[in-house]
Scaffold this motif. Sequence first.
Motif, short mmCIF file in Angstrom:
data_model
loop_
_atom_site.label_atom_id
_atom_site.label_comp_id
_atom_site.label_asym_id
_atom_site.label_seq_id
_atom_site.Cartn_x
_atom_site.Cartn_y
_atom_site.Cartn_z
N ILE A 1 0.85 -1.20 0.00
CA ILE A 1 0.00 0.00 0.00
C ILE A 1 0.89 1.25 0.00
O ILE A 1 1.92 1.29 0.69
CB ILE A 1 -0.98 0.00 1.20
CG1 ILE A 1 -1.87 1.22 1.14
CG2 ILE A 1 -0.25 -0.09 2.52
CD1 ILE A 1 -3.04 1.18 2.10
N LYS B 1 3.92 6.07 13.22
CA LYS B 1 2.66 5.34 13.39
C LYS B 1 1.44 6.21 13.14
O LYS B 1 0.52 5.80 12.42
CB LYS B 1 2.63 4.76 14.80
CG LYS B 1 1.85 3.48 14.89
CD LYS B 1 2.12 2.82 16.20
CE LYS B 1 0.87 2.09 16.64
NZ LYS B 1 1.06 1.43 17.91
N ALA B 2 1.46 7.42 13.69
CA ALA B 2 0.30 8.30 13.52
C ALA B 2 0.09 8.60 12.03
O ALA B 2 -1.05 8.57 11.53
CB ALA B 2 0.52 9.60 14.29
N HIS C 1 -6.87 -4.35 18.35
CA HIS C 1 -5.97 -4.59 17.22
C HIS C 1 -4.85 -3.56 17.27
O HIS C 1 -5.10 -2.38 17.48
CB HIS C 1 -6.74 -4.48 15.91
CG HIS C 1 -7.76 -5.56 15.76
ND1 HIS C 1 -7.47 -6.80 15.27
CD2 HIS C 1 -9.07 -5.59 16.12
CE1 HIS C 1 -8.55 -7.55 15.30
NE2 HIS C 1 -9.54 -6.83 15.83
N GLN C 2 -3.64 -4.04 17.10
CA GLN C 2 -2.49 -3.13 17.19
C GLN C 2 -1.66 -3.18 15.92
O GLN C 2 -1.59 -4.22 15.26
CB GLN C 2 -1.61 -3.52 18.38
CG GLN C 2 -2.22 -3.18 19.71
CD GLN C 2 -1.38 -3.67 20.87
OE1 GLN C 2 -0.25 -4.11 20.70
NE2 GLN C 2 -1.95 -3.61 22.06
N LEU C 3 -1.05 -2.04 15.64
CA LEU C 3 -0.19 -1.93 14.46
C LEU C 3 1.25 -1.71 14.90
O LEU C 3 1.50 -0.91 15.80
CB LEU C 3 -0.66 -0.73 13.62
CG LEU C 3 0.24 -0.32 12.46
CD1 LEU C 3 0.12 -1.31 11.31
CD2 LEU C 3 -0.13 1.08 11.96
N SER D 1 8.11 3.91 15.64
CA SER D 1 6.92 4.36 16.38
C SER D 1 6.48 5.75 15.94
O SER D 1 5.30 6.07 15.94
CB SER D 1 7.21 4.40 17.87
OG SER D 1 7.76 3.21 18.28
N MET D 2 7.47 6.59 15.60
CA MET D 2 7.15 7.98 15.27
C MET D 2 6.36 8.11 13.97
O MET D 2 5.75 9.13 13.72
CB MET D 2 8.43 8.80 15.18
CG MET D 2 8.91 9.21 16.53
SD MET D 2 10.47 10.06 16.41
CE MET D 2 11.62 8.77 16.77
N LEU E 1 -1.29 5.40 10.33
CA LEU E 1 -2.71 5.15 10.67
C LEU E 1 -3.59 6.13 9.89
O LEU E 1 -4.64 5.74 9.36
CB LEU E 1 -2.93 5.32 12.18
CG LEU E 1 -2.42 4.16 13.04
CD1 LEU E 1 -2.46 4.55 14.51
CD2 LEU E 1 -3.23 2.90 12.82
N TYR F 1 0.41 -6.58 12.10
CA TYR F 1 -0.90 -6.46 12.78
C TYR F 1 -0.99 -7.51 13.87
O TYR F 1 -0.61 -8.65 13.67
CB TYR F 1 -2.04 -6.67 11.79
CG TYR F 1 -2.02 -5.68 10.66
CD1 TYR F 1 -2.54 -4.40 10.82
CD2 TYR F 1 -1.47 -6.01 9.42
CE1 TYR F 1 -2.50 -3.48 9.78
CE2 TYR F 1 -1.44 -5.11 8.38
CZ TYR F 1 -1.95 -3.84 8.57
OH TYR F 1 -1.92 -2.93 7.55
N TYR G 1 -8.79 3.92 3.12
CA TYR G 1 -10.10 3.29 3.30
C TYR G 1 -11.21 4.22 2.82
O TYR G 1 -12.10 3.83 2.06
CB TYR G 1 -10.28 2.94 4.79
CG TYR G 1 -11.69 2.53 5.15
CD1 TYR G 1 -12.22 1.34 4.67
CD2 TYR G 1 -12.47 3.34 5.97
CE1 TYR G 1 -13.51 0.97 5.00
CE2 TYR G 1 -13.75 2.97 6.30
CZ TYR G 1 -14.28 1.79 5.81
OH TYR G 1 -15.56 1.43 6.13
N LEU H 1 -3.75 4.89 6.35
CA LEU H 1 -4.63 3.72 6.19
C LEU H 1 -6.10 4.16 6.20
O LEU H 1 -6.91 3.66 5.41
CB LEU H 1 -4.38 2.71 7.31
CG LEU H 1 -3.03 1.98 7.31
CD1 LEU H 1 -2.91 1.06 8.52
CD2 LEU H 1 -2.83 1.19 6.03
N ALA H 2 -6.41 5.11 7.11
CA ALA H 2 -7.80 5.60 7.18
C ALA H 2 -8.16 6.34 5.89
O ALA H 2 -9.26 6.16 5.34
CB ALA H 2 -7.95 6.52 8.39
#
Lengths: 189, 542
Positions: free
Chosen positions: A79, A150-151, A133-135, A147-148, A154, A127, A161, A157-158
């Motif tokens: 993706i 991640k936001a 559910h965690q990413l 980790s930085m 996410l 996943y 979608y 991904l939203a």
Amino acid sequence: MAERLTLARQLNEKAARQRLGRLGAHTLEPAWVALWAAPLGLPGKPPGAWLLGAEEMRRALLLTGTELPAQAERPGPGIQLTGATPPAYEAIRRLWLWERIATPRLWRIQALDIPPTPVWLPCWLGYRAGRQHQLTVISGLSGEVLSMLKALILGGLADAYRHAQTPGEKACSPSDIIQEERKSIGTRV
Amino acid sequence: MEGFTFVDMVVLIVYISLIAWIGSRFGKDQYSPEDYFLGGRKIPGWAIGLSVMATQASAITFIGAPGWGFEGGLERLVTFINVPLAMIVLIMVFVPVFHRAGIYSIYELLERRFGPATRTLSALLFLIARGLATGVVLYAPALVLAVVTGWSVNLTIIIMAVLAISYTVLGGMSAVIWTDVIQMFVLWLGALLSIFFLITSLPGGWSDVFTFGAQSGMFNAIDLSLDPSVTYSLWAGLLGGFFLHVAYFGTDQSQIQRVLSSPSVLDAQRSLLIGGYLLIPQMLLFLFIGVILATYYQQHGLTPPEDLNELLPRYVVNAFPSGMAGLVIAGVFAAAMSSLDSALNSLSAVTVRDFYSRYIKPDASDAHYLKASRLATIFWGLYATLFAFFAGNLGPVIEAVNQIGSWFYGALLGTFLLAIFSHRSNARGAVAGLIAGMLAVWLVSSLMDISWLYNNTIGVVVSVSIGYLVSLTTSAPRPEQLSDVIIEETAPDMQAILASRGASAPEVGHEARLTRRRCIGLLLWFGLMLGLLALLQGWANG
């Protein structure tokens, strides 16, 4: 606008599987994140490292090496997350300033006065299904946990979608949309 | 009894020059290749581990712990027995939150969560506490220098301060992990040689030490007394010491800076893990030297120095062969410089990041901030120097550092716990909790006779309780204020997306989870250490 460079994925699926497994992920998929790479080094000398960031990121990622590890081909399967906006030169310089102040041995190294290069950063998304559910995001270059990012991911991904849901205007479940999207971009992991 | 000879002085000068040369030489060569930026990448894990230990313990341990052991045997080990447990909390809770937040100073997290007042107050507390503790760190090597040269301690404090400030301003000598490794090796070598020379000077060798230690109750490390006035009971160590170390390693910028600078969460966890495993054995080693020294003093009918911090340096200078003493004393110097360097640097970074650029000059140039950072280093060096003049009155140096921290750290830790775990708490509650926590520590320690180790527990409990209750009197925080402490994926729509993506993605397979495995390892280590101490105590008491 400069063409986006594709950084070569150096962590293959087998290694990513092992790494994400140790981090507790149950399933994985490849991804590409659109970021910008700003060169770092001594003035008048070639870059020694790159600061990877976007306007939305509070702290940038450090990629070492004189050249970006780019590949000629476009991004492979996975993706593509393009939600980030390019950082201003001033913002990059300021981010680097705080890194320098936190680590005195970096004092000599400056953000070079060259516009940031847009890049595709390869990542692996892990996943974990549980009570929630965690990413987990790891770098496709080094396997480090990012980790930085991640936001940003996410949000991407939203967006993906929502974007997939809009054209037909019909209510689809997330899984239908993800299957469609994977078919359309030829994901095979 | 040779004293500090000319050869020792030559070795001392050569060693310090060599370390400085290695630092500057590698520093120059490392420009542009990977090592300059991510020094640890090609360096073996054990070397990184020793480097971590060099920053965490170093000279203070070498000087202070034998004094502790001489005075009270192994009883003060309970202060450190909780370190593996504290590291579990840091690895599981603090490191992921701090890393995800993308912060340079941990007090930034408090501003995002509670607003500027909480950030400013906590950063100020850090500056005061760490500045004072740096005075003790400065005092320790100055004392060694005073012992070996015969100069006054105050003069040696000034010399050390000038040296430490100069090289911190110039970029520090600890640029290379290998210099830390050499320092750590030299310090441990010094400790092991001290044991060797001490034991060979006792007619009965080890059996004399164990007999004397058992007879004088020096192996009684575990005191199960429930009396809170017993300073080093197991409960004070577990309950009080646990919060002390969570606060020290988790909310003190000088300690957490290495974690924030780690390229990934796993690297950050690894550096804490090394501390979790090595801190107890290291402390045990130096406390044991104190016990051996006590046996040595008793057998030779010697009078100990008034200041017990001088015990081991004095012994090293008098008993080690010419040259070897110089090497060990140089190791103490270099290690102290490494600690001073990181302390002064974190003080200056917080001053510029949390105060100067926040309130005084928000939009200055890079060059201006770098200059301000150097000036801040000089300021904190002078502040620490002033305090170092009084540090000799505080008793053993390690305890002095911990006691200074215990006035503030409990309340500070409570504020971080509120920020991370209580999504209802807000700015007013946080400030009230922070102030109430410190007041409670002050009140309890002045009015009641309880172990100072409980100060941190009191600070945490009061700041969390008051902070939460006061928060209930005003409105809940806005969602954006919680964004750094709430895992982003918990929103229902995001959960649906992740569930679908995860369900249709290929499986990873079953691997033991790294973080869980690391934490279980630390827990077992804690049990093992406690068990060994209990066995030793059981044997000593027949």
